[in-house]
Design an enzyme around this catalytic site. Structure first.
Site, mmCIF file in Angstrom:
data_model
loop_
_atom_site.group_PDB
_atom_site.id
_atom_site.type_symbol
_atom_site.label_atom_id
_atom_site.label_comp_id
_atom_site.label_asym_id
_atom_site.label_seq_id
_atom_site.Cartn_x
_atom_site.Cartn_y
_atom_site.Cartn_z
ATOM 1 N N SER A 155 0.832 -1.203 0.000
ATOM 2 C CA SER A 155 0.000 0.000 0.000
ATOM 3 C C SER A 155 0.869 1.258 0.000
ATOM 4 C CB SER A 155 -0.951 -0.036 1.195
ATOM 5 O OG SER A 155 -1.915 1.001 1.104
ATOM 6 N N ASP A 304 -3.403 6.533 -3.254
ATOM 7 C CA ASP A 304 -2.188 5.965 -2.692
ATOM 8 C C ASP A 304 -1.647 4.925 -3.682
ATOM 9 O OD1 ASP A 304 -3.866 3.781 -2.250
ATOM 10 O OD2 ASP A 304 -3.080 3.372 -0.252
ATOM 11 N N ASP A 306 -1.402 1.716 -4.160
ATOM 12 C CA ASP A 306 -2.170 0.578 -4.667
ATOM 13 C C ASP A 306 -3.615 0.964 -4.959
ATOM 14 O OD1 ASP A 306 -2.961 0.737 -1.959
ATOM 15 O OD2 ASP A 306 -3.326 -1.423 -1.843
ATOM 16 N N ASP A 308 -6.178 1.975 -3.247
ATOM 17 C CA ASP A 308 -7.352 1.658 -2.440
ATOM 18 C C ASP A 308 -7.747 2.823 -1.536
ATOM 19 O OD1 ASP A 308 -5.346 1.451 -0.539
ATOM 20 O OD2 ASP A 308 -6.001 -0.495 0.244
#
Length: 550
Positions: A155, A304, A306, A308
């Site tokens: 992440s 961000d 990734d 999500d």
């Protein structure tokens, strides 16, 4: 620190069992450095061999390096074998598993390793065609009826890290993160896995098709509820994997004027233009805000790495600024609830966490919807109850379509944010105007966070326990009552004030989440109410910081 024979022998055993020549050689060099007296080498080796990465409900996270206490091919192989055993334990010895990945160091190799273990274990494995947003994996687990999903991602962690995230398809809601006791069951299964070189591997994974990825894009694009599309948008994927997918979804939804921050548009595991690839971090969105200002944008969006999480920025009278997660949550929550098909959702539920603003509860009440609070984390939010139509957490996590993605999703949140901003623009208004409306209707809800970082992690639990046993009698000049929603969480409340203190789940910190609420008598009284709330927050911030440091 001297090199013990126990530490040396443990390292040699790990090297012998490591199936990856690169990390085998890496750890051999660390051992050689430790034996040769290189400064810091023994400490480095001890840290690498200090147990294994802990498997929690968010999976694994750690530095990419050799040894059991790092993210590497051997650890991924053993972890995946444990996940396969966990699925067999739950009565699913076969079925489809989706494997996705981001563009961090090691992600491609780790995804391949996971796919090979699962294929050898008898599962049908579908691997993403490249580095793609985490929400696509969650979406496909649910849409394809898969038994599980694995996403290789860390992440918004620092560049040196990577991670391993598990989505369940055999529990409700499908495509959600696992919850206890499944994390403990997986960790126990991992402990029983033999050495990584002994775990069977097999090629034969199938690719997720372009049509299946496009299924997600088409669905997310359909979430735009309004008819206005005149909007100039700037967006940063923050060197992550969300840029092309976000562009595709927004353009398919009809938002054609979208520009990516050029220096942050392509995936880059070094994240060279930011200190930390997290939109919440000071300075991380500076390039985005600069482009928004110079291009006369209507809305700025930061994902961000990734994709999500989603952060928004808007132009205020004194210039561009990032919205707080609670501001975005209230705006998009109101957007979802005000445009909801009540025939399809006769008894809707909105959810937020115990550390998020209380404003969403008032917004839900105003729209005839239920509201509930959960513990922090989307694993709890998506299980908040029947009829869930919206959920958010203050750390930029937004779930605007829980019937399709049972987790936070920055891409769908971006589409809905553009829909809201375009509708407001068509009416001659803006996101700051919408925030003013919420404040006038429900009061100024000002939230902030105070954190205390620890070098000695063992000191965190005693601090929380001491505060829990002897909480302050008053804060902000008013008497507070204690209401603790969990053993390691302290919640102090009074009329118009709330403080929640808890250990961080991912960092060596104790975090305090502050909220002050100031009533607004009329639109004309809004600015004075904001000023008073700001003054109260400044005083509360100082008081809580002193409390944590005592």
């Amino acid at each position: 620190m001297t090199l013990s024979s126990t530490l040396r022998d443990a390292a040699f055993r790990w090297i012998a069992d490591d199936p990856d020549p690169a990390t085998k050689a890496e750890l051999q060099q660390v051992v050689a450095n430790a034996m040769g007296g290189v400064p810091g080498a023994v400490e480095d080796l001890a840290d690498r061999m200090n147990g294994t990465l802990t498997f929690g409900t968010a999976g694994l996270r750690g530095p990419v390096r050799a040894g059991p206490n790092g993210m590497n091919r051997a650890v991924v192989v053993q972890t995946t074998a444990g996940v396969a055993e966990w699925l067999r334990h739950k009565g699913h010895a076969s079925g489809t598993i989706i494997v996705g990945r981001d563009a961090r160091h090691g992600s491609a190799d780790f995804a391949t390793a996971a796919a090979e273990v699962l294929t050898a274990a008898g599962f049908t494995v579908l691997t993403m065609p490249g580095p793609l947003p985490t929400p696509i994996t969650a979406f496909l687990v649910r849409a394809l009826g898969a038994a599980a999903g694995i996403q290789i991602t860390a992440s918004h962690n620092p560049p040196a890290d990577n991670g391993y995230k598990v989505y369940t398809g055999v529990d409700e809601p499908a495509g959600s993160q696992i919850v206890p006791p499944d994390d403990r069951l997986i960790e126990a299964a991992i402990r029983d896995v033999p050495a990584a070189r002994s775990v069977p591997l097999s090629a034969g994974a199938l690719p997720v098709s372009d049509a299946q990825v496009d299924w997600y894009v088409t669905h997310v694009a359909s979430l735009a509820r309004g008819t206005s599309r005149d909007l100039r948008v700037v967006l940063t994927p923050m060197h992550g994997v969300g840029g092309s997918t976000a562009l595709a979804a927004l353009r398919r939804a009809g938002f054609a004027d979208v520009t990516l921050v050029p220096s942050q548009a392509a995936p880059d595991p070094e994240f060279p233009t930011v200190d930390f690839p997290n939109p919440e971090e000071p300075g991380a969105a500076d390039l985005l805000l600069s482009l928004a200002s110079s291009s006369d944008a209507d809305l700025a969006i930061a994902l961000d790495p990734d994709a999500d999480r989603c952060a928004l920025a808007a132009r205020f009278p004194d210039g561009w600024r990032m919205l707080r997660g609670d501001e975005t949550g209230a705006l998009l929550g109101a957007q979802v609830l005000s445009t909801l098909d009540r025939a399809a959702h006769p008894d809707p539920l909105a959810a937020s966490t115990i550390v998020s603003s209380s404003l969403l509860g008032l917004v839900a009440l105003a729209h005839g919807a239920r509201h509930t609070e959960t513990l922090t984390g989307f694993k709890w939010l998506v299980r908040a109850g029947s009829g869930l139509v919206f959920a958010y957490e203050e750390a930029l996590g937004l779930c605007v379509d829980p019937s399709s993605v049972s987790d936070k999703d920055g891409i769908s949140a971006a589409v809905l944010a553009c829909d809201l901003a375009a509708s407001l623009k068509a009416a001659g208004r803006s996101l700051p105007d919408a925030l003013d409306d919420l404040a006038v209707a429900h009061g100024v809800h000002l939230t902030e966070q105070v954190s205390l970082r620890f070098t000695d992690v063992s000191a965190i639990a005693p601090l929380v326990a001491a505060l829990r046993k002897s909480p302050p009698a008053s804060l902000g000049g008013v008497e507070v009552t204690q209401d603790n929603p969990a053993p390691d969480i302290i919640r102090l409340r009074a009329d118009g004030l709330r403080v929640v203190i808890r250990p961080s789940g991912t960092e060596p910190k104790v975090k305090a989440y502050l909220e002050v609420v100031e009533p607004v008598a009329s639109p004309e009284a809004l600015e004075s109410a904001r000023t008073k709330a700001t003054e109260r927050m400044a005083s509360l911030r100082t008081e809580v910081a002193t409390l944590l440091e005592a």
